[in-house]
Design an enzyme around this catalytic site. Structure first.
Site, PDB file in Angstrom:
ATOM      1  CB  CYS A   1      30.795  -0.384  15.188  1.00  0.00           C
ATOM      2  SG  CYS A   1      30.939   1.392  15.160  1.00  0.00           S
TER       3      CYS A   1
ATOM      4  CG  HIS B   1      32.905  -1.191  18.980  1.00  0.00           C
ATOM      5  ND1 HIS B   1      33.714  -1.103  17.876  1.00  0.00           N
ATOM      6  CD2 HIS B   1      32.227  -0.015  19.053  1.00  0.00           C
ATOM      7  CE1 HIS B   1      33.530   0.063  17.294  1.00  0.00           C
ATOM      8  NE2 HIS B   1      32.641   0.744  17.988  1.00  0.00           N
TER       9      HIS B   1
ATOM     10  CG  ASN C   1      34.297   4.037  17.353  1.00  0.00           C
ATOM     11  OD1 ASN C   1      34.506   3.086  16.594  1.00  0.00           O
ATOM     12  ND2 ASN C   1      33.092   4.349  17.798  1.00  0.00           N
TER      13      ASN C   1
HETATM   14  N1  ACO Z   1      35.356  18.577  24.394  1.00  0.00           N
HETATM   15  C1  ACO Z   1      34.827  19.316  25.371  1.00  0.00           C
HETATM   16  N2  ACO Z   1      33.534  19.243  25.704  1.00  0.00           N
HETATM   17  C2  ACO Z   1      32.761  18.413  25.021  1.00  0.00           C
HETATM   18  C3  ACO Z   1      33.246  17.615  23.970  1.00  0.00           C
HETATM   19  C4  ACO Z   1      34.613  17.731  23.674  1.00  0.00           C
HETATM   20  N3  ACO Z   1      35.185  17.006  22.698  1.00  0.00           N
HETATM   21  N4  ACO Z   1      32.238  16.863  23.493  1.00  0.00           N
HETATM   22  C5  ACO Z   1      31.132  17.183  24.187  1.00  0.00           C
HETATM   23  N5  ACO Z   1      31.461  18.133  25.105  1.00  0.00           N
HETATM   24  C6  ACO Z   1      30.591  18.782  26.054  1.00  0.00           C
HETATM   25  C7  ACO Z   1      29.141  18.815  25.624  1.00  0.00           C
HETATM   26  O1  ACO Z   1      28.920  19.876  24.700  1.00  0.00           O
HETATM   27  C8  ACO Z   1      28.446  19.024  26.923  1.00  0.00           C
HETATM   28  O2  ACO Z   1      28.548  20.395  27.244  1.00  0.00           O
HETATM   29  P1  ACO Z   1      27.314  21.149  27.954  1.00  0.00           P
HETATM   30  O3  ACO Z   1      27.137  20.445  29.273  1.00  0.00           O
HETATM   31  O4  ACO Z   1      27.802  22.555  28.058  1.00  0.00           O
HETATM   32  O5  ACO Z   1      26.145  20.947  27.034  1.00  0.00           O
HETATM   33  C9  ACO Z   1      29.321  18.258  27.919  1.00  0.00           C
HETATM   34  O6  ACO Z   1      30.575  18.061  27.266  1.00  0.00           O
HETATM   35  C10 ACO Z   1      28.757  16.917  28.315  1.00  0.00           C
HETATM   36  O7  ACO Z   1      28.317  16.264  27.121  1.00  0.00           O
HETATM   37  P2  ACO Z   1      27.788  14.798  27.141  1.00  0.00           P
HETATM   38  O8  ACO Z   1      27.366  14.412  25.765  1.00  0.00           O
HETATM   39  O9  ACO Z   1      26.790  14.664  28.253  1.00  0.00           O
HETATM   40  O10 ACO Z   1      29.130  14.031  27.561  1.00  0.00           O
HETATM   41  P3  ACO Z   1      29.309  12.518  27.833  1.00  0.00           P
HETATM   42  O11 ACO Z   1      29.920  12.330  29.149  1.00  0.00           O
HETATM   43  O12 ACO Z   1      28.066  11.727  27.510  1.00  0.00           O
HETATM   44  O13 ACO Z   1      30.412  12.138  26.755  1.00  0.00           O
HETATM   45  C11 ACO Z   1      30.578  11.033  24.661  1.00  0.00           C
HETATM   46  C12 ACO Z   1      30.149  12.299  25.390  1.00  0.00           C
HETATM   47  C13 ACO Z   1      32.073  10.878  24.825  1.00  0.00           C
HETATM   48  C14 ACO Z   1      30.238  11.198  23.195  1.00  0.00           C
HETATM   49  C15 ACO Z   1      29.849   9.817  25.269  1.00  0.00           C
HETATM   50  O14 ACO Z   1      28.477  10.066  25.344  1.00  0.00           O
HETATM   51  C16 ACO Z   1      30.073   8.571  24.478  1.00  0.00           C
HETATM   52  O15 ACO Z   1      31.166   8.063  24.394  1.00  0.00           O
HETATM   53  N6  ACO Z   1      28.976   8.016  23.920  1.00  0.00           N
HETATM   54  C17 ACO Z   1      29.061   6.796  23.151  1.00  0.00           C
HETATM   55  C18 ACO Z   1      29.706   7.091  21.859  1.00  0.00           C
HETATM   56  C19 ACO Z   1      29.860   5.882  21.072  1.00  0.00           C
HETATM   57  O16 ACO Z   1      30.020   4.831  21.616  1.00  0.00           O
HETATM   58  N7  ACO Z   1      29.782   6.069  19.778  1.00  0.00           N
HETATM   59  C20 ACO Z   1      29.949   5.096  18.832  1.00  0.00           C
HETATM   60  C21 ACO Z   1      29.342   3.735  19.106  1.00  0.00           C
HETATM   61  S1  ACO Z   1      28.819   3.011  17.723  1.00  0.00           S
HETATM   62  C22 ACO Z   1      30.040   3.236  16.674  1.00  0.00           C
HETATM   63  O17 ACO Z   1      31.152   2.973  17.038  1.00  0.00           O
HETATM   64  C23 ACO Z   1      29.759   3.848  15.354  1.00  0.00           C
END
Ligand code: ACO
Length: 330
Positions: free
Chosen positions: A116, A257, A287
């Site tokens: 990114c 970003h 993203n």
């Molecule tokens: N739909 C429904 N449930 C979901 C989904 C979905 N799409 N994705 C994950 N879940 C579930 C998980 O399985 C988990 O279930 P469980 O509790 O039964 O195990 C629950 O939701 C919570 O999961 P978390 O990973 O704790 O959720 P979080 O609130 O952290 O959100 C997310 C996940 C959106 C990925 C978040 O962590 C995030 O945005 N992280 C940063 C991502 C990012 O910035 N990536 C790229 C940056 S660098 C680049 O751009 C390449």
């Protein structure tokens, strides 16, 4: 003579297909409500490979718009840099494909991989070439079709990404007031595991028995990435501003970003950035990795949110891991 780089054109382009959150409900356990509330994303663009859409086709379209805004022809370009982790092919580079399509016969071109952070890495490199006098005008592109690297059965990642390209043209100036004031680039390979694509490179190529289809897709430890992205974007923004004896209140516009709206809100809160001083298009595009910042820059410029004289701070965080900030006075 001391040279600086002035921004003279921007452009962006997208594949045609708009994919809604509801469409994911057909093949992974998720919902529009979960995706909207946890990420802020509503739709994203997805390249149709059968129709010939690819990273290079959208990069070329974005570049044409940037050339048009700059009011120059492609033969004025000396350098083309493409930040991408989804090049059309290993050889030729996407930079060379863009160079050929534009007819930028004088330009040398290359791709760089910084996930990114690819656009800001490219902008910084092009700025250094211009400052030394080696290059007069450069085209810097961030272009990705991350839909080709997503595991469509992993609900934790497949809903997050989209395809897009953004381009910017910078040229030599002797006026330091309307120029790229500075950039800061960072890498930390020790944290590479939190966001990676393990297979498909030279260590485990596709023809080895160890190669697994799912391991050539994005693997992410979401919460670790979330925390590090927030901290890195805040710290690198403050470090760059302090290098220029500035504070966030001296900045007219901020481009972050676009990975998750909660990441954006935390950065804005910590830096004291009001909503009207930033651009958010994550809801429309998801993203788009290296394309995110140049697309935001292009939209904000064209819609008048950024004006001549404005100081604009750009900051990003990417896989591997990399991060960067840049400060431009328009
Ligand atoms: N739909 C429904 N449930 C979901 C989904 C979905 N799409 N994705 C994950 N879940 C579930 C998980 O399985 C988990 O279930 P469980 O509790 O039964 O195990 C629950 O939701 C919570 O999961 P978390 O990973 O704790 O959720 P979080 O609130 O952290 O959100 C997310 C996940 C959106 C990925 C978040 O962590 C995030 O945005 N992280 C940063 C991502 C990012 O910035 N990536 C790229 C940056 S660098 C680049 O751009 C390449």
């Amino acid at each position: 003579m001391t040279y600086f780089s002035k921004l003279i054109g921007t452009g962006s382009a997208f594949p045609e297909k708009i994919m809604t959150n509801a469409e994911f409900e057909a093949f992974v356990e998720t919902s529009d409500e979960w995706i909207r509330t946890r990420t802020g994303i509503q739709t994203r663009r997805i390249a149709n490979l059968q129709k010939g859409e690819s990273t290079s086709t959208i990069a070329i379209a974005a570049s044409r718009k940037a050339l048009e805004m700059a009011g120059i022809s492609a033969d004025k370009l000396d350098l083309i840099v493409v930040g991408t982790v989804t090049a059309d092919s290993v050889m030729p580079t996407t930079g060379n494909l863009v160079q050929a399509a534009l007819g930028a016969t004088r330009a040398f071109s290359f791709d760089l991989q910084a996930a990114c952070s690819g656009f800001l890495y490219g902008l910084s490199i092009a700025d250094q070439f211009i400052r030394t006098g080696a290059v007069e005008t450069a085209l810097v592109i961030g272009a990705e079709t991350l839909s080709t690297l997503v595991n469509w059965q992993d609900r934790g990642t497949c809903v997050l990404f989209g395809d897009a390209a953004g381009a910017a043209i910078i040229t030599r100036t002797t006026d330091p007031k309307h120029s790229i004031l500075g950039t800061r680039l960072y890498s930390d390979g020790t944290k590479g595991d939190i966001l990676k694509i393990p297979h498909g490179g030279s260590k485990i190529p596709h023809y080895l028995p160890e190669y697994q289809h799912k391991n050539h897709t994005i693997h992410m430890q979401g919460q670790e990435v979330f925390k590090l992205a927030v901290r890195s974007m805040i710290d690198s923004s403050l470090a760059l501003l302090s290098e220029h004896d500035l504070t966030p209140s001296d900045v007219d516009f901020f481009l972050f970003h676009q990975a998750n709206v909660r990441i954006l809100e935390m950065c804005m809160k910590s830096l004291g950035v009001p909503r009207e001083k930033t651009w958010i298009n994550l809801d429309k595009y998801g993203n788009t990795s290296a394309a995110t910042l140049p697309v935001c820059l292009d939209e904000a410029m064209r819609q008048g949110a950024i004006e001549t004289g404005n100081k604009v701070l750009l900051t990003t965080f990417g896989g591997g891991v990399t991060w960067a900030s840049g400060l431009i006075q328009i």
